[in-house]
Design a protein around this motif. Structure first.
Motif, PDB file in Angstrom:
ATOM      1  N   LYS A  89       0.832  -1.191   0.000  1.00 32.57           N
ATOM      2  CA  LYS A  89       0.000   0.000   0.000  1.00 32.57           C
ATOM      3  C   LYS A  89       0.874   1.252   0.000  1.00 32.57           C
ATOM      4  O   LYS A  89       1.717   1.443   0.865  1.00 32.57           O
ATOM      5  CB  LYS A  89      -0.901  -0.006   1.234  1.00 32.57           C
ATOM      6  CG  LYS A  89      -1.912   1.134   1.256  1.00 32.57           C
ATOM      7  CD  LYS A  89      -2.783   1.013   2.492  1.00 32.57           C
ATOM      8  CE  LYS A  89      -3.807   2.143   2.534  1.00 32.57           C
ATOM      9  NZ  LYS A  89      -4.654   2.059   3.738  1.00 32.57           N
ATOM     10  N   SER A  90       0.681   2.111  -1.005  1.00 32.50           N
ATOM     11  CA  SER A  90       1.494   3.325  -1.140  1.00 32.50           C
ATOM     12  C   SER A  90       2.983   2.978  -1.077  1.00 32.50           C
ATOM     13  O   SER A  90       3.745   3.580  -0.314  1.00 32.50           O
ATOM     14  CB  SER A  90       1.137   4.335  -0.039  1.00 32.50           C
ATOM     15  OG  SER A  90      -0.228   4.654  -0.066  1.00 32.50           O
ATOM     16  N   ILE A  91       3.404   2.027  -1.893  1.00 31.64           N
ATOM     17  CA  ILE A  91       4.777   1.536  -1.861  1.00 31.64           C
ATOM     18  C   ILE A  91       5.788   2.629  -2.184  1.00 31.64           C
ATOM     19  O   ILE A  91       6.942   2.574  -1.754  1.00 31.64           O
ATOM     20  CB  ILE A  91       4.948   0.346  -2.849  1.00 31.64           C
ATOM     21  CG1 ILE A  91       6.333  -0.267  -2.742  1.00 31.64           C
ATOM     22  CG2 ILE A  91       4.648   0.789  -4.270  1.00 31.64           C
ATOM     23  CD1 ILE A  91       6.640  -0.896  -1.412  1.00 31.64           C
ATOM     24  N   TYR A  92       5.348   3.675  -2.909  1.00 28.20           N
ATOM     25  CA  TYR A  92       6.268   4.745  -3.283  1.00 28.20           C
ATOM     26  C   TYR A  92       6.756   5.542  -2.072  1.00 28.20           C
ATOM     27  O   TYR A  92       7.845   6.118  -2.093  1.00 28.20           O
ATOM     28  CB  TYR A  92       5.614   5.684  -4.301  1.00 28.20           C
ATOM     29  CG  TYR A  92       4.479   6.505  -3.744  1.00 28.20           C
ATOM     30  CD1 TYR A  92       4.706   7.792  -3.242  1.00 28.20           C
ATOM     31  CD2 TYR A  92       3.178   6.011  -3.708  1.00 28.20           C
ATOM     32  CE1 TYR A  92       3.674   8.552  -2.721  1.00 28.20           C
ATOM     33  CE2 TYR A  92       2.144   6.764  -3.190  1.00 28.20           C
ATOM     34  CZ  TYR A  92       2.383   8.032  -2.703  1.00 28.20           C
ATOM     35  OH  TYR A  92       1.360   8.772  -2.185  1.00 28.20           O
ATOM     36  N   LEU A  93       5.951   5.569  -1.002  1.00 27.16           N
ATOM     37  CA  LEU A  93       6.322   6.358   0.170  1.00 27.16           C
ATOM     38  C   LEU A  93       7.569   5.828   0.881  1.00 27.16           C
ATOM     39  O   LEU A  93       8.520   6.588   1.112  1.00 27.16           O
ATOM     40  CB  LEU A  93       5.145   6.450   1.138  1.00 27.16           C
ATOM     41  CG  LEU A  93       3.987   7.346   0.702  1.00 27.16           C
ATOM     42  CD1 LEU A  93       2.820   7.226   1.652  1.00 27.16           C
ATOM     43  CD2 LEU A  93       4.443   8.800   0.596  1.00 27.16           C
ATOM     44  N   PRO A  94       7.619   4.521   1.261  1.00 31.15           N
ATOM     45  CA  PRO A  94       8.857   4.030   1.882  1.00 31.15           C
ATOM     46  C   PRO A  94      10.062   4.090   0.945  1.00 31.15           C
ATOM     47  O   PRO A  94      11.191   4.275   1.407  1.00 31.15           O
ATOM     48  CB  PRO A  94       8.519   2.579   2.261  1.00 31.15           C
ATOM     49  CG  PRO A  94       7.300   2.232   1.510  1.00 31.15           C
ATOM     50  CD  PRO A  94       6.556   3.498   1.281  1.00 31.15           C
ATOM     51  N   ILE A  95       9.812   3.966  -0.369  1.00 32.78           N
ATOM     52  CA  ILE A  95      10.920   4.084  -1.331  1.00 32.78           C
ATOM     53  C   ILE A  95      11.468   5.503  -1.327  1.00 32.78           C
ATOM     54  O   ILE A  95      12.685   5.720  -1.300  1.00 32.78           O
ATOM     55  CB  ILE A  95      10.457   3.674  -2.746  1.00 32.78           C
ATOM     56  CG1 ILE A  95      10.134   2.179  -2.787  1.00 32.78           C
ATOM     57  CG2 ILE A  95      11.536   4.006  -3.783  1.00 32.78           C
ATOM     58  CD1 ILE A  95       9.556   1.716  -4.111  1.00 32.78           C
ATOM     59  N   LEU A  96      10.563   6.482  -1.356  1.00 36.56           N
ATOM     60  CA  LEU A  96      10.986   7.891  -1.299  1.00 36.56           C
ATOM     61  C   LEU A  96      11.702   8.200   0.005  1.00 36.56           C
ATOM     62  O   LEU A  96      12.702   8.930   0.020  1.00 36.56           O
ATOM     63  CB  LEU A  96       9.771   8.806  -1.455  1.00 36.56           C
ATOM     64  CG  LEU A  96       9.177   8.978  -2.846  1.00 36.56           C
ATOM     65  CD1 LEU A  96       7.933   9.854  -2.793  1.00 36.56           C
ATOM     66  CD2 LEU A  96      10.199   9.577  -3.804  1.00 36.56           C
ATOM     67  N   LEU A  97      11.195   7.643   1.106  1.00 42.29           N
ATOM     68  CA  LEU A  97      11.812   7.866   2.417  1.00 42.29           C
ATOM     69  C   LEU A  97      13.212   7.266   2.452  1.00 42.29           C
ATOM     70  O   LEU A  97      14.152   7.900   2.965  1.00 42.29           O
ATOM     71  CB  LEU A  97      10.941   7.242   3.507  1.00 42.29           C
ATOM     72  CG  LEU A  97      11.439   7.371   4.949  1.00 42.29           C
ATOM     73  CD1 LEU A  97      11.647   8.830   5.328  1.00 42.29           C
ATOM     74  CD2 LEU A  97      10.452   6.709   5.905  1.00 42.29           C
TER      75      LEU A  97
END
Length: 282
Positions: A143-151
């Motif tokens: 879910k919203s995998i882009y967020l931990p990647i961006l972090l």
């Protein structure tokens, strides 16, 4: 000694954030105050006459401005990651990012690498995962995998850039410029949110913001001083710094905030100290 002060300061940031939640202090307001205080400290600690036109022409000025923007942006990404993916995912993503400055130091600065050091770094990453994961928390990676990647990428880029662009003789000015940019963006965010929610500035956030600004500045200032010492390697220092902060903050959470620590967390803490020993000796 510089590294120890940086670790203690970074851990103190964790304590202040805990107190903000406990006393229901507006986090964004305290953070904006913190950036102004950290900026003031940087300019105050600089030994020499401050010439703003020379600062604007310095080869590190643009990097400092971009880093100031990243400070605010990644903080918001961290908050969103915790909300969308869970606290464990946010913690692991931000701490695992230490691999970026480690690899950068080995490839770009040609720092030493050996079996013992590799083993210590890999053990450190395992320790991060085990220590950060908490029971009764659902880690939703899809879910919203882009967020931990961006972090992950953002946190790693910040650490790497601070080390790469910081001047040897102007660390206070460099740090102050970063915090100044963050403060300006923070004020804009506060005004924008204030117009929407009609929330007024709470004076109670000022003392917390001052304390946060002092420890926040020290965490970066003394880490940079440690990185600028002779016969030190960034890959070693970043590993010790990140693992030390994670292990110490977890123990403080247990002792002072009655946080529950699972067997997995204890194993992670033990592995953290072993990884520090391996990396340091290597």
């Amino acid at each position: 000694m510089y590294l120890l002060i940086s670790i203690l300061s970074s851990t103190a940031i964790f304590i202040v954030f805990k107190l903000l939640k406990k006393y229901n202090i507006n986090t964004l307001q305290a953070i904006v105050v913190n950036y102004f205080v950290a900026c003031f400290l940087g300019y105050s600690l600089y030994r020499g006459n401050i010439n703003y036109s020379e600062i604007a022409q310095a080869n590190w000025f643009i990097a400092a401005i971009i880093l100031g923007f990243l400070f605010i942006a990644i903080f918001n990404v961290m908050a969103l990651t915790a909300q969308k993916n869970g606290l464990s995912v946010a913690s692991v993503a931000s701490k695992m990012s230490v691999i970026i400055p480690i690899v950068f130091g080995i490839l770009v600065f040609k720092e030493s690498i050996g079996i013992q050091k590799i083993a210590g770094i890999l053990l450190a990453l395992i320790a991060v995962y085990l220590t950060a994961m908490k029971q009764k928390q659902t880690a939703v990676l899809t879910k919203s995998i882009y967020l931990p990647i961006l972090l992950f990428l953002g946190s790693g880029i910040i650490d790497t850039s601070i080390n790469f662009f910081a001047p040897n003789d102007n660390i206070p000015l460099f740090s102050a410029t970063i915090f100044m940019m963050s403060a300006i963006i923070g004020i804009i965010l506060l005004i924008t949110k204030g117009l929407k929610t009609k929330n007024r500035f709470n004076l109670k956030c000022i003392p917390f913001g001052i304390i946060l600004g002092i420890v926040n500045y020290c965490s970066i200032h003394f880490l940079l001083l440690a990185l600028r010492q002779e016969n030190t390697e960034s890959s070693t220092l970043f590993t010790i710094n990140h693992i030390g902060v994670l292990a110490l903050s977890t123990l403080i959470g247990l002792v002072f905030f009655n946080e529950k620590i699972s067997k997995m967390n204890w194993i992670g803490i033990a592995l953290a100290f072993i990884s520090i020993l391996l990396v340091t000796i290597s």
